[in-house]
Design a protein around this motif. Structure first.
Motif, short mmCIF file in Angstrom:
data_model
loop_
_atom_site.label_atom_id
_atom_site.label_comp_id
_atom_site.label_asym_id
_atom_site.label_seq_id
_atom_site.Cartn_x
_atom_site.Cartn_y
_atom_site.Cartn_z
N LYS A 230 0.83 -1.19 0.00
CA LYS A 230 0.00 0.00 0.00
C LYS A 230 0.88 1.25 0.00
CE LYS A 230 -3.77 2.23 2.53
NZ LYS A 230 -4.67 2.14 3.71
N GLN A 231 0.56 2.19 -0.89
CA GLN A 231 1.35 3.41 -1.03
C GLN A 231 0.70 4.57 -0.29
OE1 GLN A 231 1.18 3.84 -5.32
NE2 GLN A 231 3.23 3.00 -5.54
N LYS A 232 1.54 5.36 0.39
CA LYS A 232 1.07 6.62 0.93
C LYS A 232 1.23 7.72 -0.12
CE LYS A 232 1.78 5.74 5.85
NZ LYS A 232 2.43 6.22 7.11
N LYS A 233 2.23 7.56 -0.98
CA LYS A 233 2.45 8.46 -2.09
C LYS A 233 2.71 7.63 -3.33
CE LYS A 233 4.41 12.27 0.62
NZ LYS A 233 5.57 13.18 0.79
N GLY A 234 2.33 8.17 -4.49
CA GLY A 234 2.54 7.44 -5.72
C GLY A 234 1.29 7.45 -6.59
N PRO A 235 1.31 6.77 -7.72
CA PRO A 235 0.20 6.82 -8.67
C PRO A 235 -1.14 6.34 -8.10
CG PRO A 235 2.16 6.00 -9.76
CD PRO A 235 2.49 6.09 -8.30
N VAL A 236 -1.12 5.32 -7.24
CA VAL A 236 -2.40 4.81 -6.74
C VAL A 236 -3.12 5.84 -5.88
CG1 VAL A 236 -3.54 3.02 -5.37
CG2 VAL A 236 -1.67 2.39 -6.92
N PRO A 237 -2.51 6.36 -4.81
CA PRO A 237 -3.22 7.39 -4.04
C PRO A 237 -3.45 8.67 -4.84
CG PRO A 237 -0.98 7.09 -3.20
CD PRO A 237 -1.24 5.98 -4.16
N SER A 238 -2.58 8.97 -5.78
CA SER A 238 -2.79 10.17 -6.60
C SER A 238 -4.01 10.03 -7.50
CB SER A 238 -1.55 10.47 -7.44
OG SER A 238 -0.52 10.98 -6.62
N PHE A 239 -4.22 8.86 -8.05
CA PHE A 239 -5.42 8.59 -8.84
C PHE A 239 -6.66 8.79 -7.98
CE2 PHE A 239 -8.77 5.86 -10.45
CZ PHE A 239 -8.69 5.98 -11.83
N LEU A 240 -6.62 8.24 -6.77
CA LEU A 240 -7.75 8.32 -5.84
C LEU A 240 -8.07 9.77 -5.47
CD1 LEU A 240 -9.79 7.16 -3.77
CD2 LEU A 240 -7.86 6.91 -2.18
N TRP A 241 -7.04 10.51 -5.04
CA TRP A 241 -7.28 11.87 -4.57
C TRP A 241 -7.55 12.84 -5.70
CZ3 TRP A 241 -8.71 13.21 0.07
CH2 TRP A 241 -8.44 12.35 1.14
N LEU A 242 -7.01 12.55 -6.89
CA LEU A 242 -7.36 13.38 -8.03
C LEU A 242 -8.84 13.23 -8.35
CD1 LEU A 242 -6.50 15.28 -10.32
CD2 LEU A 242 -5.98 13.24 -11.70
N LYS A 243 -9.31 12.01 -8.34
CA LYS A 243 -10.73 11.79 -8.59
C LYS A 243 -11.59 12.54 -7.58
CE LYS A 243 -14.67 9.67 -7.47
NZ LYS A 243 -15.32 9.64 -6.14
N ARG A 244 -11.23 12.47 -6.31
CA ARG A 244 -12.03 13.12 -5.27
C ARG A 244 -12.05 14.63 -5.43
NH1 ARG A 244 -9.90 9.47 -0.09
NH2 ARG A 244 -11.23 7.64 -0.52
N ALA A 245 -10.89 15.23 -5.71
CA ALA A 245 -10.82 16.67 -5.86
C ALA A 245 -11.56 17.13 -7.12
CB ALA A 245 -9.37 17.12 -5.92
N LEU A 246 -11.44 16.36 -8.20
CA LEU A 246 -12.14 16.72 -9.44
C LEU A 246 -13.65 16.58 -9.27
CD1 LEU A 246 -9.85 15.10 -12.15
CD2 LEU A 246 -10.00 17.53 -11.50
N GLU A 247 -14.07 15.59 -8.50
CA GLU A 247 -15.51 15.45 -8.25
C GLU A 247 -16.03 16.63 -7.43
OE1 GLU A 247 -18.68 11.96 -7.07
OE2 GLU A 247 -16.69 11.91 -6.11
#
Length: 221
Positions: free
Chosen positions: A103-120
């Protein structure tokens, strides 16, 4: 021609007649298409960078929490993409190889997740703006409660509360985006509405991928 935005002394470039800050956002997003249920990496991220124009008009200090989050996550995804562009034509292809790893705290996986949330958050905020007469502050707060709030702890809640409290009112925002006549307001609102409509399938697609791979981490920050 440069006008100075109120409150923060931020330069706001005048746009060509008939255009708004949403004109390039809509134009670029029209050219991005979900293919085989996946989102093209370059086209989508480049289009999302154009949100900076909106942030600068509202006020970069006010919008810093969301602006920094979106830009940081875009940068993380772009840096990963640049390591092997041919292998990562879509956002999903960029994230998928990392799902089974630690599990990543930083990297593409959490960035994909948080980008989606902010864009929503941005999408719902703009939907509130163009489909209701909500003040900007209320439209943003409503969108925040529906999206990011549940993932934020007390300190981050306070940061957003302060940001919302200092936003321009609806009339002030419309003046900043150059809407000085009913016709210009109507045109601007139509562009915002189209951007929301174009964004909707991308947000839905990202959420489907998160759900399918159990990546929608409910932890708070």
């Amino acid at each position: 021609v440069i006008e100075m935005a109120e409150e923060e002394n931020v330069p706001v470039p005048a746009l060509p007649e008939g255009q708004s800050v949403f004109t390039p956002m809509v134009a670029t997003l029209r050219g991005v298409h979900i293919q085989d249920n996946e989102i093209p990496t370059t086209g989508f991220l480049e289009s999302m960078k154009l949100l900076n124009g909106l942030f600068n008009i509202i006020g970069p200090k006010k919008m810093a929490p969301v602006k920094n989050d979106i830009n940081g996550n875009i940068e993380t995804l772009e840096n990963a993409f640049k390591t092997n562009p041919a292998a990562f034509p879509t956002l999903q292809s960029l994230v998928r190889p990392l799902i089974a790893g630690p599990k990543q705290k930083k990297g593409p996986v959490p960035s994909f997740l948080w980008l989606k949330r902010a864009l929503e958050f941005m999408m719902i905020w703009m939907r509130n703006f163009c489909s209701t007469e909500m003040p900007m502050r209320e439209a943003a707060q409503n969108a925040y409660e529906a999206t990011l709030h549940r993932y934020h702890g007390f300190i981050v809640h306070q940061v957003f509360k302060v940001a919302f409290s200092s936003m321009p009112d609806r009339a002030g925002f419309l003046v900043r985006v150059g809407c000085t006549t009913p016709e210009k307001i109507q045109h601007f609102t139509a562009e915002v509405r189209e951007w929301v409509e174009l964004m909707t399938p991308f947000i839905q697609n990202m959420q489907q991928f998160l759900n399918a791979n159990n990546l929608d981490d409910p932890s708070t920050v």
